[in-house]
Design a protein around this motif. Structure first.
Motif, mmCIF file in Angstrom:
data_model
loop_
_atom_site.group_PDB
_atom_site.id
_atom_site.type_symbol
_atom_site.label_atom_id
_atom_site.label_comp_id
_atom_site.label_asym_id
_atom_site.label_seq_id
_atom_site.Cartn_x
_atom_site.Cartn_y
_atom_site.Cartn_z
ATOM 1 N N LEU A 74 27.120 106.231 20.491
ATOM 2 C CA LEU A 74 25.848 106.627 19.895
ATOM 3 C C LEU A 74 25.839 108.048 19.341
ATOM 4 O O LEU A 74 25.043 108.348 18.445
ATOM 5 C CB LEU A 74 24.725 106.494 20.934
ATOM 6 N N LEU A 75 26.730 108.919 19.847
ATOM 7 C CA LEU A 75 26.658 110.333 19.456
ATOM 8 C C LEU A 75 27.980 110.906 18.952
ATOM 9 O O LEU A 75 28.040 112.098 18.680
ATOM 10 C CB LEU A 75 26.166 111.170 20.642
ATOM 11 N N SER A 76 29.023 110.125 18.881
ATOM 12 C CA SER A 76 30.346 110.514 18.386
ATOM 13 C C SER A 76 31.258 110.966 19.513
ATOM 14 O O SER A 76 30.811 111.488 20.546
ATOM 15 C CB SER A 76 30.290 111.608 17.310
ATOM 16 N N LEU A 77 32.540 110.784 19.295
ATOM 17 C CA LEU A 77 33.543 111.122 20.312
ATOM 18 C C LEU A 77 33.612 112.624 20.553
ATOM 19 O O LEU A 77 34.005 113.076 21.637
ATOM 20 C CB LEU A 77 34.911 110.561 19.945
ATOM 21 N N ASP A 78 33.237 113.431 19.542
ATOM 22 C CA ASP A 78 33.257 114.882 19.721
ATOM 23 C C ASP A 78 32.306 115.298 20.841
ATOM 24 O O ASP A 78 32.602 116.205 21.621
ATOM 25 C CB ASP A 78 32.864 115.578 18.413
ATOM 26 N N ASN A 123 38.211 107.720 22.572
ATOM 27 C CA ASN A 123 38.929 107.241 21.389
ATOM 28 C C ASN A 123 38.652 105.776 21.096
ATOM 29 O O ASN A 123 38.333 105.418 19.961
ATOM 30 C CB ASN A 123 40.432 107.461 21.570
ATOM 31 N N VAL A 124 38.739 104.924 22.102
ATOM 32 C CA VAL A 124 38.638 103.488 21.836
ATOM 33 C C VAL A 124 37.199 103.033 21.627
ATOM 34 O O VAL A 124 36.963 101.988 21.015
ATOM 35 C CB VAL A 124 39.279 102.658 22.966
ATOM 36 N N ALA A 125 36.213 103.799 22.119
ATOM 37 C CA ALA A 125 34.812 103.385 21.968
ATOM 38 C C ALA A 125 34.192 103.909 20.679
ATOM 39 O O ALA A 125 32.988 103.765 20.475
ATOM 40 C CB ALA A 125 33.993 103.866 23.171
ATOM 41 N N SER A 126 34.995 104.502 19.831
ATOM 42 C CA SER A 126 34.448 105.143 18.631
ATOM 43 C C SER A 126 34.646 104.318 17.370
ATOM 44 O O SER A 126 34.746 104.855 16.274
ATOM 45 C CB SER A 126 35.105 106.517 18.441
ATOM 46 N N LEU A 127 34.698 102.999 17.531
ATOM 47 C CA LEU A 127 34.970 102.142 16.376
ATOM 48 C C LEU A 127 33.761 101.368 15.875
ATOM 49 O O LEU A 127 33.678 101.055 14.690
ATOM 50 C CB LEU A 127 36.084 101.136 16.724
ATOM 51 N N ALA A 128 32.821 101.043 16.745
ATOM 52 C CA ALA A 128 31.813 100.036 16.412
ATOM 53 C C ALA A 128 30.712 100.533 15.483
ATOM 54 O O ALA A 128 30.105 99.738 14.767
ATOM 55 C CB ALA A 128 31.184 99.467 17.683
ATOM 56 N N LEU A 129 30.423 101.842 15.483
ATOM 57 C CA LEU A 129 29.358 102.376 14.639
ATOM 58 C C LEU A 129 29.915 103.455 13.717
ATOM 59 O O LEU A 129 30.830 104.193 14.103
ATOM 60 C CB LEU A 129 28.237 102.983 15.498
ATOM 61 N N PRO A 130 29.366 103.591 12.523
ATOM 62 C CA PRO A 130 29.843 104.658 11.629
ATOM 63 C C PRO A 130 29.682 106.047 12.232
ATOM 64 O O PRO A 130 30.493 106.933 11.986
ATOM 65 C CB PRO A 130 28.963 104.488 10.388
ATOM 66 N N ILE A 168 29.844 99.965 2.392
ATOM 67 C CA ILE A 168 29.425 98.701 2.990
ATOM 68 C C ILE A 168 28.154 98.942 3.800
ATOM 69 O O ILE A 168 27.813 100.075 4.131
ATOM 70 C CB ILE A 168 30.518 98.096 3.886
ATOM 71 N N SER A 169 27.472 97.883 4.136
ATOM 72 C CA SER A 169 26.224 98.033 4.880
ATOM 73 C C SER A 169 26.507 98.354 6.345
ATOM 74 O O SER A 169 27.572 98.030 6.879
ATOM 75 C CB SER A 169 25.387 96.760 4.778
ATOM 76 N N PHE A 170 25.542 98.991 6.981
ATOM 77 C CA PHE A 170 25.644 99.343 8.399
ATOM 78 C C PHE A 170 25.853 98.091 9.247
ATOM 79 O O PHE A 170 26.689 98.056 10.135
ATOM 80 C CB PHE A 170 24.364 100.072 8.817
ATOM 81 N N LEU A 171 25.079 97.034 8.951
ATOM 82 C CA LEU A 171 25.165 95.811 9.745
ATOM 83 C C LEU A 171 26.511 95.121 9.555
ATOM 84 O O LEU A 171 27.057 94.544 10.502
ATOM 85 C CB LEU A 171 24.026 94.866 9.378
ATOM 86 N N ASP A 172 27.077 95.174 8.355
ATOM 87 C CA ASP A 172 28.401 94.592 8.130
ATOM 88 C C ASP A 172 29.473 95.362 8.905
ATOM 89 O O ASP A 172 30.391 94.774 9.476
ATOM 90 C CB ASP A 172 28.742 94.592 6.644
ATOM 91 N N LEU A 197 20.023 104.575 14.300
ATOM 92 C CA LEU A 197 20.219 103.130 14.171
ATOM 93 C C LEU A 197 19.306 102.555 13.090
ATOM 94 O O LEU A 197 19.729 101.694 12.302
ATOM 95 C CB LEU A 197 19.950 102.452 15.521
ATOM 96 N N VAL A 198 18.082 103.038 13.037
ATOM 97 C CA VAL A 198 17.149 102.569 12.001
ATOM 98 C C VAL A 198 17.629 103.010 10.619
ATOM 99 O O VAL A 198 17.602 102.244 9.651
ATOM 100 C CB VAL A 198 15.730 103.093 12.285
ATOM 101 N N ALA A 199 18.067 104.262 10.529
ATOM 102 C CA ALA A 199 18.560 104.772 9.246
ATOM 103 C C ALA A 199 19.733 103.948 8.744
ATOM 104 O O ALA A 199 19.814 103.595 7.558
ATOM 105 C CB ALA A 199 18.966 106.235 9.395
ATOM 106 N N GLY A 200 20.667 103.629 9.660
ATOM 107 C CA GLY A 200 21.803 102.814 9.253
ATOM 108 C C GLY A 200 21.386 101.442 8.798
ATOM 109 O O GLY A 200 21.903 100.931 7.789
#
Length: 357
Positions: A116-120, A153-160, A175-179, A241-244
């Motif tokens: 939700l907040l990035s790996l950083d 590292n591995v949990a940082s794939l599912a969301l932009p 591409i769209s957020f949902l895609d 999430l709404v913005a995406g």
């Protein structure tokens, strides 16, 4: 005399290798940002890159960097307010005295923060917190720190928003957020489960069998600072999430959340302005822009060979074009770091698109 068509790629690759050496080795404590800036200056000086690459780098990454700076500030204030400490406390209490379950809970907390907040944010904020949580319990902190690193590292794939490289490719592919979520959520979940399982197996003898902690040791902070921070953090995450979902850029949402929370924290005396500024890794923007400059020069110098790769892989037919691209990206990411590799791939895909119009 060496032909220019050969000399320029050699100089470009040498400059990239030297830059990554400075960034990774950090001779005499040289900051990563300084190493990348030196590489960019050298690339421009040798004619590998041009000054316009600097402006292109700023323009192409401004929104992403604004988002990252804002989320770091937002998370830094929330951490100072005790929000993440509270979340780690829940992980501790819900483990019900079982060491292996505490390990899983903290790993999952790292996965959620990363997602939700990035790996950083996970690396900068959560990792020290996990150490502060387990060390007073006289536990070996190393398995927990390694879990934070791997899960980040591995949990940082599912969301932009979970990773800088995600956002670079997300913006490029348009591409769209949902895609994006639809394609990557399930593979990401599988990787998280496998990673946590493998870590549990690896450190099964290092984890405690039982931990003496009761709910009486855990207290929910009642301060306005904590409450305001928790609410603003939750609202910002929902806003992202709404913005995406509606195709709105992420950075304005993150900047509004960070400005409101940071402004309130400073104005009400909850946090000094200097402490707020220290929550941000200010070396990240120049590092990213400078690496963009170096990688732009590499792509430009290597373009004749790089443009031939898709056609050569395509001639093999079947899944080989995709497999070839995956292997090249994997090797490159491990060889020179995932960020410069993502910059190279992003620029290469853009050039391939223009070449085949």
């Amino acid at each position: 005399m060496i032909d220019g068509a050969v000399a320029l790629p050699v100089v470009a690759l040498t400059t990239l290798a030297a830059t990554m050496t400075l960034v990774l080795a950090r001779p005499r404590g040289l900051p990563e940002a300084a190493g990348s800036v030196i590489g960019a200056v050298v690339a421009i000086g040798f004619g590998v890159s041009v000054r316009d690459d600097v402006f292109d780098g700023i323009r192409n990454t401004a929104g992403i960097l604004a988002f990252l700076v804002a989320t770091m500030a937002l998370a830094g204030v929330a951490e100072a307010a005790g929000v993440f400490r509270w979340a780690a406390g829940i992980a501790l209490i819900s483990a019900r005295g079982r060491g292996w379950l505490l390990y899983v809970n903290l790993s999952l907390l790292g996965a959620v923060v990363t997602l939700l907040l990035s790996l950083d944010v996970t690396v900068v904020v959560l990792t020290p917190l996990v150490c502060a949580l387990v060390m007073p319990l006289r536990l070996d902190a190393r398995p927990f720190v390694i879990a934070c690193a791997f899960v980040a590292n591995v949990a940082s794939l599912a969301l932009p928003v979970s990773n800088l490289t995600n956002m670079l490719i997300y913006d490029l592919l348009d591409i769209s957020f949902l895609d994006f979520v639809r394609y990557l959520a399930m593979p990401n979940l599988a990787v998280i489960v496998v990673t946590i399982g493998a870590l549990l197996l690896r450190y099964r003898h290092s984890l405690p069998g039982a931990i003496r902690v009761t709910a009486h040791d855990f207290h929910v902070p009642r301060s306005p600072f904590f409450q305001w921070s928790a609410v603003m953090l939750a609202l910002t995450v929902v806003g992202l999430l709404v913005a995406g979902t509606f195709g709105v850029p992420f950075w304005p949402v993150a900047c509004v959340g960070a400005s409101v929370l940071g402004g309130a924290a400073v104005a009400r005396g909850w946090m000094p302005a200097a402490s707020l500024l220290r929550t941000v890794a200010w070396g990240l923007p120049p590092f990213v822009v400078a690496m963009h400059v170096v990688c732009a020069g590499v792509v430009r110098a290597m373009m004749p060979w790089l443009l031939a790769l898709p056609d050569a892989a395509g001639a093999l037919g079947g899944p080989w074009p995709v497999v070839t691209a995956m292997l090249a990206a994997t090797v490159g990411s491990n060889g020179v770091n995932n960020l410069p590799m993502a910059l190279v791939v992003a620029q290469l895909l853009a050039e391939i698109g223009r070449a085949h119009v």
